[in-house]
Design an enzyme around this catalytic site. Structure first.
Site, PDB file in Angstrom:
ATOM      1  CG  ASP A 102      -1.786   1.381   1.434  1.00  0.00           C
ATOM      2  OD1 ASP A 102      -2.324   1.608   0.455  1.00  0.00           O
ATOM      3  OD2 ASP A 102      -1.833   1.971   2.592  1.00  0.00           O
ATOM      4  CG  MET A 103       1.384   4.040  -3.314  1.00  0.00           C
ATOM      5  SD  MET A 103       3.522   3.179  -3.075  1.00  0.00           S
ATOM      6  CE  MET A 103       3.688   4.850  -3.740  1.00  0.00           C
ATOM      7  CG  ASN A 117      -7.648   0.612   1.590  1.00  0.00           C
ATOM      8  OD1 ASN A 117      -7.356   0.548   2.230  1.00  0.00           O
ATOM      9  ND2 ASN A 117      -7.296   1.710   0.355  1.00  0.00           N
TER      10      ASN A 117
END
Length: 270
Positions: free
Chosen positions: A8-9, A218
């Site tokens: 993920d970022m 998420n």
């Protein structure tokens, strides 16, 4: 043996300044290439924004963008989800009844925001959506493939709204929180883990050979999927419950530290 690393970022790979230690990552990526380990960016953000973080290698790595709605590997589009037009209009009508919710409609060509939304929301959105058009009416857009709604809501109402939307639109949309008053409405089943599965099938990689890193709601599905799943120290409780392992926070370059350990490179911040 690890054959694929998915990160993920925001809140995970990137620090609070939306940056990462590029020289340290360059060394890591060079070793990943030598060992034929795939590097995947798995984020709720737009593909065009994500690739800008990796200008030198964007054509040779893979992206699970828009929370899994768009999968692009080595410049090749492998998957693009789609909401049917009546469903898009149904959600827009529902959201229009709640003025405290600010809306971004995400498509393959661009993301779109109504001109009536606040300037602060529009300016913030530009950081995550490099292709963003301001329009007069989201119900009267040019032809595009729409696959995600990105919403900004009062932070204290985020989890309550996620539950309400998932109950109200069960089977049509899935609401997932990305933290800090932000949530996405995605196509059921088309989350980050689904995007990773597409890539795994392409390369013949097992869950036991997959490492994933995340901090928000998420990321839960892809953390549950991987044998080597890492929750960031700054992550939510749901993430920590979903992951098998923990990593130092994004401010401590936690992803890079753990990947160095997996590669047996040692901890060198160079």
């Amino acid at each position: 043996m690890i054959k694929m690393v998915a990160v993920d970022m925001d809140g995970t790979f990137l620090n609070e300044n939306k940056e990462y230690n590029r020289s340290r990552f360059k060394r890591i990526y060079r070793e990943m290439k030598r060992k034929e380990i795939k590097f995947v960016v798995a984020s709720g953000n737009q593909y065009y924004q994500l690739k800008s973080f990796f200008p030198e290698i964007s054509d040779e790595i893979s992206f699970v963008a828009e929370n899994g709605a768009l999968v692009i590997s080595e410049k090749e589009e492998l998957f693009c989800g789609k909401f049917e037009e009546p469903l898009v209009h149904e959600m827009l009508a529902f959201l229009s009844k709640s003025p405290q919710i600010q809306v971004l409609l995400c498509g393959r060509k661009s993301a779109y925001v109504d001109e009536k939304e606040s300037e602060d929301f529009k300016q913030t959105s530009k950081k995550f959506y490099h292709r963003l058009k301001t329009v007069t009416d989201l119900t009267q857009l040019e032809e595009d493939v729409f696959f995600k709604f990105a919403l900004s809501v009062p932070k204290e109402e985020t989890e309550k709204l996620v539950m309400h939307l998932n109950k109200e639109f069960q089977g049509k949309f899935v609401a997932v929180s990305s933290g800090h008053g932000e949530l996405d409405l995605i196509i059921p089943g088309f989350h980050k883990a689904n995007g990773l599965e597409i890539l795994q099938k392409k390369w013949g990689i097992l869950d036991e050979e997959l490492a994933t890193f995340g901090d928000g709601g998420n990321d839960v599905e892809m953390l549950r999927k991987a044998a080597f799943s890492y929750a960031m120290a700054n992550g939510s409780q749901a993430v920590k419950l979903a992951a098998n392992y923990s990593a130092p926070s994004n401010e401590e370059e936690g992803v890079l530290k753990i990947v160095e350990e997996l590669l047996e490179l040692g901890d060198e911040k160079k």
